[in-house]
Enzyme design. Structure first.
Site, PDB file in Angstrom:
ATOM      1  N   CYS A 241       9.841   1.258  -3.750  1.00 31.40           N
ATOM      2  CA  CYS A 241      10.573   2.534  -3.667  1.00 31.40           C
ATOM      3  C   CYS A 241      11.987   2.472  -4.324  1.00 31.40           C
ATOM      4  O   CYS A 241      12.450   3.380  -4.657  1.00 31.40           O
ATOM      5  CB  CYS A 241      11.139   2.669  -2.103  1.00 31.40           C
ATOM      6  SG  CYS A 241      11.885   1.292  -1.392  1.00 31.40           S
TER       7      CYS A 241
ATOM      8  N   GLU B 207      13.058   6.338   5.540  1.00 28.75           N
ATOM      9  CA  GLU B 207      13.003   5.567   4.306  1.00 28.75           C
ATOM     10  C   GLU B 207      12.130   6.159   3.404  1.00 28.75           C
ATOM     11  O   GLU B 207      10.903   5.841   3.411  1.00 28.75           O
ATOM     12  CB  GLU B 207      12.931   4.422   4.474  1.00 28.75           C
ATOM     13  CG  GLU B 207      14.302   3.569   5.532  1.00 28.75           C
ATOM     14  CD  GLU B 207      13.933   2.080   5.961  1.00 28.75           C
ATOM     15  OE1 GLU B 207      13.166   1.557   5.492  1.00 28.75           O
ATOM     16  OE2 GLU B 207      14.939   1.854   6.441  1.00 28.75           O
TER      17      GLU B 207
HETATM   18  P1  NAD Z   1       2.665   8.279   2.314  1.00 35.78           P
HETATM   19  O1  NAD Z   1       3.713   9.132   2.463  1.00 35.78           O
HETATM   20  O2  NAD Z   1       1.608   9.000   1.563  1.00 35.78           O
HETATM   21  O3  NAD Z   1       2.110   7.345   3.325  1.00 35.78           O
HETATM   22  C1  NAD Z   1       3.024   6.588   4.374  1.00 35.78           C
HETATM   23  C2  NAD Z   1       2.349   6.849   5.625  1.00 35.78           C
HETATM   24  O4  NAD Z   1       2.303   7.810   6.276  1.00 35.78           O
HETATM   25  C3  NAD Z   1       0.923   5.987   5.741  1.00 35.78           C
HETATM   26  O5  NAD Z   1       0.731   5.231   6.780  1.00 35.78           O
HETATM   27  C4  NAD Z   1       0.045   7.585   5.929  1.00 35.78           C
HETATM   28  O6  NAD Z   1      -1.121   7.290   6.266  1.00 35.78           O
HETATM   29  C5  NAD Z   1       1.259   8.312   6.884  1.00 35.78           C
HETATM   30  N1  NAD Z   1       0.865   9.468   6.755  1.00 35.78           N
HETATM   31  C6  NAD Z   1       0.599  10.437   5.609  1.00 35.78           C
HETATM   32  N2  NAD Z   1       0.813  11.615   6.257  1.00 35.78           N
HETATM   33  C7  NAD Z   1       1.135  11.655   7.426  1.00 35.78           C
HETATM   34  C8  NAD Z   1       1.325  12.791   8.321  1.00 35.78           C
HETATM   35  N3  NAD Z   1       1.254  14.058   8.026  1.00 35.78           N
HETATM   36  N4  NAD Z   1       1.714  12.500   9.616  1.00 35.78           N
HETATM   37  C9  NAD Z   1       1.732  11.080   9.825  1.00 35.78           C
HETATM   38  N5  NAD Z   1       1.619  10.191   9.310  1.00 35.78           N
HETATM   39  C10 NAD Z   1       1.234  10.318   7.697  1.00 35.78           C
HETATM   40  O7  NAD Z   1       3.520   6.901   1.447  1.00 35.78           O
HETATM   41  P2  NAD Z   1       2.528   5.787   0.472  1.00 35.78           P
HETATM   42  O8  NAD Z   1       1.856   6.526  -0.767  1.00 35.78           O
HETATM   43  O9  NAD Z   1       1.727   5.218   1.709  1.00 35.78           O
HETATM   44  O10 NAD Z   1       3.821   5.143  -0.113  1.00 35.78           O
HETATM   45  C11 NAD Z   1       4.606   5.307  -1.157  1.00 35.78           C
HETATM   46  C12 NAD Z   1       6.010   6.107  -0.882  1.00 35.78           C
HETATM   47  O11 NAD Z   1       6.551   5.447  -0.035  1.00 35.78           O
HETATM   48  C13 NAD Z   1       6.579   6.399  -2.165  1.00 35.78           C
HETATM   49  O12 NAD Z   1       7.080   7.594  -2.006  1.00 35.78           O
HETATM   50  C14 NAD Z   1       7.785   5.144  -1.850  1.00 35.78           C
HETATM   51  O13 NAD Z   1       8.997   5.597  -2.569  1.00 35.78           O
HETATM   52  C15 NAD Z   1       8.036   5.391  -0.507  1.00 35.78           C
HETATM   53  N6  NAD Z   1       8.535   4.099   0.049  1.00 35.78           N
HETATM   54  C16 NAD Z   1      10.059   4.247   0.457  1.00 35.78           C
HETATM   55  C17 NAD Z   1      10.747   3.078   0.815  1.00 35.78           C
HETATM   56  C18 NAD Z   1      11.964   3.090   1.337  1.00 35.78           C
HETATM   57  O14 NAD Z   1      12.387   2.065   1.902  1.00 35.78           O
HETATM   58  N7  NAD Z   1      12.743   4.210   1.051  1.00 35.78           N
HETATM   59  C19 NAD Z   1      10.026   1.774   0.993  1.00 35.78           C
HETATM   60  C20 NAD Z   1       8.541   2.000   0.331  1.00 35.78           C
HETATM   61  C21 NAD Z   1       7.964   2.862   0.066  1.00 35.78           C
END
Ligand code: NAD
Length: 490
Positions: A292, A258
């Site tokens: 999101c 997501e």
């Molecule tokens: P992010 O992708 O930076 O981080 C999300 C998670 O992934 C964190 O726990 C982070 O530590 C981890 N992560 C980062 N790099 C990684 C890697 N290489 N390997 C494994 N894990 C890793 O996102 P964010 O800044 O925390 O959240 C905001 C984003 O989330 C926005 O793009 C938003 O649209 C999206 N989002 C989507 C939904 C949905 O349901 N589609 C819901 C909420 C947020």
């Protein structure tokens, strides 16, 4: 990295026990910039222990727990979250700075709802069985047995921490999986509190594990590249989704993603103006634009363009930025200074692209000890086109651009002109048009005259850069279980 003595400690949870590590980082309070807690970072060895504990629980007590018992445990967890409701509210608001009122109504309220919804779904799910006619008048009986996917890595972001975590943990456990959870480095608290709750209601050790840390070269990467996991369910940015896909590709692990959005609202001239303005205000500014599903592109049919613009500006000015525990607060800070820098860079890009800033555009001065926090002004623009970067890239802040359109086809084409495909909303009193336009949106979720209204049994997810797969109700079973088909020749 800070010392863990001075502030509240947030610990890992592995094999039924809380675990401190030598290494901590300071979690910053986004409201005023102060240090909130010291979070214990999991190293590769601790992640390995967590995955092994999850495997042992899967092969042992949890694998032998019948579905009715699992559903009962999920319902107990829901009850226990409600008993400890205010603790979850305080923990969530401390990490995120979001208003208490929102956390009570949405974030924390959704956690027990998620546990109950998936207890219901697995209790109701039957097996498919059907007779197949074979050549020569023979028949076979086919039936599919749903088995757990296995050890599931759950990686979640910071914007709706408990809501998004339980949206994945509840179906995973309901289907008999065990999990290793990696919460966002910005919001470690409620996932840790949930460990207490699941332990209290009798979920066996090793079934729910929490490892804290970052992405690359930290717990996120250690977890996704671990050979002992059977799949990854991830909510976060599209760039991270892509990075995770590359990590799991050599072992061909299934993923459910997501991801980000660049969501459009399409407002027709016959829309009910008051209702539309109220809906758009929520969809642009809720959670300081950090959902999101939030709308960042607002396409308005020309006859009511000025009315919508002035009405939204008035509502943006009425938002109250303030402390989470103040009942008058509608809008909290952004999650961090780093994220504010990113959002502000788009505010500058919009101006460079020739946008007119109708309201906001910068950093407010709030006084009251808040100016060390990551506050930002709610912002609206006109004068951008779909070619400009602030219209093409997800900003994830309290901002949107308004763009006029003439005919229905043009409105649809503008909304669909994006690499993302998460959500959209259509605003019209002509319901035939509402249905017609809503299903032409290239998105996973298309709302008519509302936004963020969710039935937890309906499919949730996105197309394009917005994700892979759908979760929700029976759709979640498709990811969290593997069917084995048994064919018996009769
Ligand atoms: P992010 O992708 O930076 O981080 C999300 C998670 O992934 C964190 O726990 C982070 O530590 C981890 N992560 C980062 N790099 C990684 C890697 N290489 N390997 C494994 N894990 C890793 O996102 P964010 O800044 O925390 O959240 C905001 C984003 O989330 C926005 O793009 C938003 O649209 C999206 N989002 C989507 C939904 C949905 O349901 N589609 C819901 C909420 C947020």
């Amino acid at each position: 990295m800070g010392d863990s003595g001075a502030h509240a400690a947030v610990r890992n949870f592995v094999d039924g026990a809380f675990v401190e590590t030598g290494q901590t980082w300071n979690k910053i309070n986004p409201v005023d910039g102060s240090v909130l807690s010291a979070v214990h970072e999991a190293d590769a060895a601790l992640v390995d222990r967590a995955v092994r504990a999850a495997r042992a629980a899967l092969d042992g007590p949890w694998g032998e727990t019948p579905v009715a018992r699992r559903a009962a445990l999920l319902r107990k967890a829901a009850d226990r979250i409600e008993e400890r409701f205010e603790e979850f509210v305080r923990a969530e608001c401390a990490d995120t700075g979001k208003p208490f009122a929102q956390a009570r109504e949405l974030d924390v309220a959704r956690a027990p709802a998620n546990f109950r919804a998936f207890a219901d779904t697995v209790s109701a799910a039957g097996q498919s069985s059907f007779l197949t006619d074979l050549a020569g008048g023979r028949q076979a009986l086919n039936y599919a047995v749903r088995k757990p996917l296995g050890v599931v890595a759950v990686i979640v972001p910071w914007n709706l921490p408990l809501l998004l975590l339980t949206w994945k943990v509840a179906p995973a456990l309901a289907c008999g999986n065990t999990v290793v959870v990696k919460p966002s480095e910005e919001t470690p608290s409620t996932a840790t509190l949930l460990a207490e709750v699941l332990d209290e209601v009798g979920v066996p050790a090793g079934v729910y594990n929490v490892v804290h840390g970052f992405g690359p070269d930290s717990a996120g990467q250690f977890l996704t590249e671990h050979p002992g996991i059977d799949g990854v369910t991830f909510t976060g940015s599209s760039a991270t989704g892509s990075a995770i896909m590359r990590i799991v590709a050599p072992r061909v692990k299934p993923v459910s993603f997501e991801l980000g959005g660049k969501n459009a609202a399409v407002v027709f001239a016959d829309a009910n103006l008051e209702d539309t303005l109220a809906g758009l205000t929520r969809s642009v500014f809720a959670n300081t634009g950090q959902v999101c599903l939030c709308t960042e592109r607002v396409y308005v049919q020309r006859p009511i363009f000025e009315d919508v613009a002035s009405g939204l500006v008035e509502r943006a000015r009425a938002l109250r930025l303030g402390r989470p525990d103040d009942d008058a607060t509608t809008t909290g800070p952004l999650i961090s200074q780093e994220h504010r820098d990113k959002v502000l860079s788009y505010y500058r890009l919009a101006e460079e692209a020739g946008a007119k800033t109708l309201v906001g555009g910068g950093v407010p001065t709030l006084g009251d000890g808040l100016d060390g926090g990551s506050w930002i002004e709610p912002t609206l623009w006109t004068g951008l086109t779909n070619a400009d970067r602030p219209m093409r890239e997800e900003i994830f802040g309290p901002c949107a651009a308004l763009v006029p359109f003439d005919g229905e086809q043009e409105g649809i084409a503008l909304a669909n002109d994006t690499e993302y495909g998460l959500a959209s909303s259509v605003w019209t009193t002509d319901l035939t048009r509402g249905h017609r336009v809503a299903q032409r949106m290239n998105v996973g979720m298309s709302w008519v005259n509302t936004w963020f209204l969710r039935d937890l049994r309906s499919p949730f997810g996105g197309v394009g850069l917005s994700g892979i797969g759908r979760e929700g109700g029976e759709h979640s079973l498709d990811f969290y279980t593997e069917p084995t088909n048994v064919c018996v020749q009769l």
